[in-house]
Enzyme design. Structure first.
Site, PDB file in Angstrom:
ATOM      1  N   TYR A  39     -19.808 -12.493   7.562  1.00 21.47           N
ATOM      2  CA  TYR A  39     -20.577 -11.011   7.407  1.00 21.47           C
ATOM      3  C   TYR A  39     -19.238 -10.328   6.970  1.00 21.47           C
ATOM      4  CZ  TYR A  39     -24.817 -12.353   9.514  1.00 21.47           C
ATOM      5  OH  TYR A  39     -26.052 -12.721   9.734  1.00 21.47           O
ATOM      6  N   LYS A  50     -19.271  -8.718  42.482  1.00 25.23           N
ATOM      7  CA  LYS A  50     -20.425  -7.826  41.784  1.00 25.23           C
ATOM      8  C   LYS A  50     -20.517  -8.455  40.185  1.00 25.23           C
ATOM      9  CE  LYS A  50     -17.025  -4.401  40.959  1.00 25.23           C
ATOM     10  NZ  LYS A  50     -16.389  -3.552  40.101  1.00 25.23           N
TER      11      LYS A  50
HETATM   12  C1  LIG Z   1     -14.298  -0.618  45.010  1.00 23.60           C
HETATM   13  C2  LIG Z   1     -13.714  -1.849  44.602  1.00 23.60           C
HETATM   14  N1  LIG Z   1     -13.059  -2.585  45.245  1.00 23.60           N
HETATM   15  C3  LIG Z   1     -12.349  -3.798  44.809  1.00 23.60           C
HETATM   16  C4  LIG Z   1     -12.527  -4.263  43.641  1.00 23.60           C
HETATM   17  C5  LIG Z   1     -11.871  -5.313  42.892  1.00 23.60           C
HETATM   18  O1  LIG Z   1     -10.921  -5.110  41.839  1.00 23.60           O
HETATM   19  P1  LIG Z   1     -10.303  -6.425  41.111  1.00 23.60           P
HETATM   20  O2  LIG Z   1     -11.264  -7.149  40.600  1.00 23.60           O
HETATM   21  O3  LIG Z   1      -9.419  -5.687  40.517  1.00 23.60           O
HETATM   22  O4  LIG Z   1      -9.696  -7.341  42.167  1.00 23.60           O
HETATM   23  C6  LIG Z   1     -13.165  -3.123  42.730  1.00 23.60           C
HETATM   24  C7  LIG Z   1     -13.464  -3.576  41.205  1.00 23.60           C
HETATM   25  O5  LIG Z   1     -13.682  -2.912  40.379  1.00 23.60           O
HETATM   26  C8  LIG Z   1     -13.907  -2.356  43.222  1.00 23.60           C
HETATM   27  O6  LIG Z   1     -14.561  -1.315  42.504  1.00 23.60           O
END
Ligand SMILES: Cc1ncc(COP(=O)(O)O)c(C=O)c1O
Length: 353
Positions: free
Chosen positions: A248, A35
């Site tokens: 800045y 994602k």
């Molecule tokens: C539902 C879910 N599963 C798995 C993951 C993966 O987590 P990580 O990046 O800590 O491995 C996430 C990340 O936010 C998540 O929201």
């Protein structure tokens, strides 16, 4: 492209990390979490490189899943937040996306569709994080009404897998109690759980951050290598007198004659604006310190103590030789956030070393 600022994405490191994580959970199937543009690494580079190494992908919402399909990904894709309205379930069915049902509205949307038009689902149980997920009673009720097959996956997400075994154990047991009573497959492990807590591996693991070579806080994984290295080159050098200030707000002032290097990267490239004076910056392989406030396109670095430097010398902001966690810890930020906030402006260049 002449601006020297870029993120190189090491696809061999990515693939090795993926394999090493799989080796740690050899009896589990694996969804790689991609994602937020593959945690800022560029989904179009990451997904094709990972596709034969796991059993599928997980993304946050349907648009991200459809983008994966447009990249030619044919493996299962789990939509972690599920649908935002009823129409999205038809879209998910059309694109063969697996939708998480995480609240009662999504359950109602799903039940309102004819069975043949329903997408594949995972059911999310709220085991204590209280962000997404159904109650055990809602899942029992849903199971009784729909006669889900044993291949249905019941999953949850840990709130404290990087720090508290007690909470993690409680969440895990809550999942296992319901999952076993329904005879469903189960999934719980994110990166920290996968690395720290083998009992959480269950049927499916779901690593994200660690795949990109970053051991989450509280884990020790020297076999993982950073996939992204953010690099640039010195744009200009100037010598300033003691008492002169930089940038800045004049937040850094020289306490001796100082050499200041200006680097063409700023917060519009994803370098955090909140980075403090003293944040390490690697120049010619030596650690120098951020001096002055981060601007939109530029930062300034005190190079007085690192030996001779020249315009054009290489700079690493984070990556192979300077883990993003060092930048995050120094500034009380999250490495996840630094990566996920990198905008499209920063070119991602795939390297396959
Ligand atoms: C539902 C879910 N599963 C798995 C993951 C993966 O987590 P990580 O990046 O800590 O491995 C996430 C990340 O936010 C998540 O929201």
């Amino acid at each position: 492209m002449t601006r020297p600022t870029k993120a190189t994405i090491d696809l061999s490191a990515l693939q090795q990390n993926a394999q090493r994580l799989r080796d740690r959970a050899p009896n589990s199937r694996c969804l790689f979490v991609v994602k937020a543009d593959a945690y800022g690494h560029g989904i179009e580079l990451v997904a094709p490189a990972l596709q034969n190494l796991g059993d599928g992908f997980a993304v946050a919402h349907c648009d991200e899943g459809i983008a994966l399909r447009h990249l030619g990904i044919e493996q299962p894709i789990l939509i972690l937040e599920g649908n935002f309205d009823a129409n999205e379930l038809a879209l998910a069915h059309h694109h063969n996306l697996t939708v998480a049902l995480t609240n009662s509205t999504q359950i109602a949307d799903y039940l309102a569709i004819a069975p043949a038009q329903r997408p594949a689902i995972w059911l999310k149980l709220d085991t204590g994080m209280h962000r997404l997920g159904l109650t055990a009673a809602e899942i029992d009720d849903f199971a009784a009404r729909t006669h889900q097959s044993q291949s249905t996956v019941l999953f949850t997400h840990f709130s404290d897998a990087d720090q508290s075994d007690e909470r993690t154990e409680l969440q895990l047991q809550t999942l296992i109690n319901l999952g076993s009573s329904l005879g469903y497959s189960m999934s719980a492990a994110n990166s920290p759980a996968l690395l720290r807590y083998p009992a959480t591996h269950l049927d499916w693991v779901r690593p994200g951050y660690a795949v990109y070579g970053n051991p989450p806080t509280g884990t020790d994984a020297p076999d993982l290598q950073p996939v992204m290295t953010v690099q640039s080159r010195i744009h200009s050098l100037r010598t300033i007198a003691a008492g002169e200030c930089v940038g800045y707000g004049s937040t850094w002032c020289a306490n001796r004659e100082s050499v200041i290097a200006t680097i063409p990267i700023g917060y519009a490239d994803g370098y955090p604006r909140s980075a403090q004076n003293g944040t390490p910056v690697l120049i010619n392989g030596r650690i120098a310190e951020l001096a002055g406030r981060v601007s939109m396109d530029l930062i300034t670095v005190d190079v007085t103590n690192i030996g001779p430097v020249m315009v054009g010398d290489p700079v690493e902001l984070w990556g192979k030789n300077l883990p993003v966690s060092v930048i995050a810890d120094y500034n009380d930020l999250s490495g996840y956030e630094i990566l996920a906030r990198i905008p499209k402006r920063l070119p991602r260049i795939a390297v396959d070393l």
